[in-house]
Design a protein around this motif. Structure first.
Motif, short mmCIF file in Angstrom:
data_model
loop_
_atom_site.label_atom_id
_atom_site.label_comp_id
_atom_site.label_asym_id
_atom_site.label_seq_id
_atom_site.Cartn_x
_atom_site.Cartn_y
_atom_site.Cartn_z
N ILE A 133 0.83 -1.20 0.00
CA ILE A 133 0.00 0.00 0.00
C ILE A 133 0.87 1.26 0.00
O ILE A 133 1.95 1.28 0.61
CB ILE A 133 -0.95 -0.01 1.22
CG1 ILE A 133 -2.06 1.01 1.04
CG2 ILE A 133 -0.20 0.20 2.53
CD1 ILE A 133 -3.21 0.85 2.03
N ARG A 134 0.43 2.29 -0.70
CA ARG A 134 1.15 3.55 -0.74
C ARG A 134 0.84 4.35 0.52
O ARG A 134 -0.29 4.33 1.01
CB ARG A 134 0.80 4.34 -2.00
CG ARG A 134 1.23 3.62 -3.27
CD ARG A 134 0.85 4.36 -4.52
NE ARG A 134 1.64 5.56 -4.70
CZ ARG A 134 2.88 5.59 -5.21
NH1 ARG A 134 3.46 4.48 -5.59
NH2 ARG A 134 3.51 6.74 -5.34
N LEU A 135 1.83 5.06 1.03
CA LEU A 135 1.74 5.75 2.32
C LEU A 135 1.90 7.24 2.11
O LEU A 135 2.91 7.69 1.55
CB LEU A 135 2.81 5.22 3.27
CG LEU A 135 2.79 3.69 3.50
CD1 LEU A 135 4.00 3.26 4.30
CD2 LEU A 135 1.50 3.26 4.20
N GLY A 136 0.91 8.02 2.56
CA GLY A 136 0.91 9.45 2.27
C GLY A 136 0.91 10.33 3.50
O GLY A 136 0.26 10.03 4.51
N VAL A 137 1.65 11.44 3.42
CA VAL A 137 1.58 12.53 4.40
C VAL A 137 0.55 13.51 3.87
O VAL A 137 0.71 14.06 2.78
CB VAL A 137 2.93 13.23 4.57
CG1 VAL A 137 2.82 14.37 5.56
CG2 VAL A 137 4.00 12.25 5.03
N GLY A 138 -0.52 13.75 4.62
CA GLY A 138 -1.59 14.57 4.06
C GLY A 138 -2.09 15.67 4.99
O GLY A 138 -2.93 15.38 5.80
N VAL A 139 -1.59 16.89 4.86
CA VAL A 139 -0.48 17.32 4.01
C VAL A 139 0.49 18.13 4.85
O VAL A 139 0.12 18.70 5.87
CB VAL A 139 -0.96 18.20 2.83
CG1 VAL A 139 -1.93 17.42 1.94
CG2 VAL A 139 -1.66 19.47 3.32
N THR A 140 1.76 18.17 4.41
CA THR A 140 2.74 18.98 5.11
C THR A 140 2.85 20.35 4.44
O THR A 140 2.18 20.63 3.46
CB THR A 140 4.10 18.27 5.17
OG1 THR A 140 4.92 18.90 6.16
CG2 THR A 140 4.81 18.28 3.82
N SER A 141 3.73 21.20 4.99
CA SER A 141 3.76 22.59 4.54
C SER A 141 5.08 23.24 4.92
O SER A 141 5.70 22.88 5.92
CB SER A 141 2.60 23.36 5.20
OG SER A 141 2.75 24.75 5.06
N PRO A 142 5.52 24.25 4.13
CA PRO A 142 6.70 25.02 4.52
C PRO A 142 6.46 25.82 5.79
O PRO A 142 7.41 26.30 6.41
CB PRO A 142 6.94 25.94 3.32
CG PRO A 142 5.61 26.04 2.65
CD PRO A 142 4.98 24.70 2.84
N ALA A 143 5.19 25.97 6.18
CA ALA A 143 4.89 26.66 7.43
C ALA A 143 5.08 25.75 8.63
O ALA A 143 5.01 26.20 9.77
CB ALA A 143 3.44 27.17 7.40
N LEU A 144 5.32 24.45 8.39
CA LEU A 144 5.52 23.50 9.48
C LEU A 144 6.97 23.06 9.60
O LEU A 144 7.48 22.90 10.71
CB LEU A 144 4.66 22.25 9.23
CG LEU A 144 3.15 22.43 9.20
CD1 LEU A 144 2.48 21.11 8.86
CD2 LEU A 144 2.66 22.93 10.55
#
Length: 355
Positions: free
Chosen positions: A54-65
């Protein structure tokens, strides 16, 4: 249409990932909202070791984090655990920043961040800037700490509409949106991405899939589509919209002004119920506890039928299959659900619905 699931980072998340894989779901995502949920990189590390396909996703990251070097190191480290299975959603940090009482970043900053992640995660050098100081950086690992050989899929969260879709076009990434069930809106996003894409073809590993994240509730026979069970299953996305409207209501061009009278009244009730105002400096502490989780029974009245119909997929088996087919024709490749009542049971029903 392909199927996925998104959940908060918490103990036991790896068991849900195992089940998602057994059910044949294509992707398993973990939220990245630090003041509300656990850490997605820790959670997905567990999931990477517990699953095989299964594919694993970060939903969602940010340059503010996170800085680009820190985010890239986390992604490439996950890619070493689950080669070629990692997806990174990137946004302006709308909720994650607002839970800190801060504003999200800009589309331009997000685009720079994505470009740096794409370079670093592919083993290339990239430009890194702090103030007036600019340096070229790259991974300096000499052992197998990270994986830069297998591709990572990047997806832009299109909360800014055409601006974010244009970023996706320029960077050659996928698109993701939340509760966007109107096919014509997806036509506009896909058009903005296509118009911004360079004429030169992308590499063979480039992916430009479109993901729709939404709650889904399969009605039992003769069940009220706006009843208690449906409100509990979909209330998280309705309350998230009302919280955003309440948080930004004091702005001159407030989102709340685009809502109808009944919805604006619900925003006022939410502020009053949370004991805050649209201009209180600590309103972020009051509005976001329990964000994207199961709603409290006393908040069911805020889950308005109009917002349920707009943001969530609720219907009989035949109704849902017809709506999903329409969304697929609009160019959506994958539907990602947000289960909050009984995730294992909801995931199983979802997998069966799309089988």
């Amino acid at each position: 249409m392909r199927a996925g699931v998104v959940v908060p980072a918490q103990p036991g998340v790896d068991d849900l990932a195992i089940l998602a894989e057994e059910l044949g779901l294509r992707s398993f995502w973990v939220n990245d909202t630090p003041m509300v949920h656990g850490d997605p990189f820790v959670a997905l590390g567990l999931c990477a070791k517990a699953t095989r396909h299964i594919r694993l996703g970060v939903g969602v990251t940010s340059p503010a984090l996170r800085s680009a070097p820190a985010a890239a190191s986390g992604l490439a480290s996950l890619n070493a655990l689950a080669p070629g299975r990692i997806i990174c959603g990137v946004g302006t940090g709308n909720t994650a920043r607002r839970t800190l009482g801060m504003r999200p970043t800009t589309a331009a900053t997000m685009e720079t961040f994505i470009a740096a992640l794409q370079d670093l995660c592919a083993g290339r050098s990239t430009e890194y800037r702090e103030g007036d100081r600019v340096r070229d950086i790259r991974f300096l690992h000499t052992w197998t700490h990270v994986n830069t050989a297998d591709p990572i899929e990047f997806v832009v969260a299109a909360l800014l509409g055409p601006k974010a879709a244009a970023v996706a076009g320029r960077r050659g990434t996928g698109l993701m949106s939340y509760g966007l069930l109107e096919p014509s809106a997806w036509d506009a996003l896909h058009g903005a991405r296509r118009d911004a894409a360079p004429a030169a073809p992308r590499g063979p590993d480039a992916r430009t899939d479109s993901y729709l994240v939404a709650p889904l509730h399969l009605l039992d026979e003769d069940e009220d589509p706006h009843g208690v069970a449906a409100r509990d299953a979909t209330g998280q996305i309705v309350l998230s919209l009302l919280a955003f409207a309440a948080d930004t209501a004091a702005d001159p061009d407030a989102f709340a002004g685009q809502l109808g009278p009944e919805e604006r009244q619900a925003v006022e009730r939410l502020l009053d119920r949370r004991g805050t105002t649209a201009s209180a400096p600590d309103r972020h502490i009051k509005l976001y506890p329990g964000y994207l989780g199961r709603i409290a029974p006393q908040d069911r009245d805020l889950v308005l039928p109009s917002l349920m119909d707009t943001l969530a997929l609720v219907g009989t088996r035949d109704d849902l299959r017809a709506r999903i087919a329409t969304l697929e024709r609009a160019g959506i490749d994958e539907l990602v659900i947000q289960p909050v009542i009984d995730p294992p049971a909801e995931m199983a029903r979802f997998a069966e619905l799309l089988s």
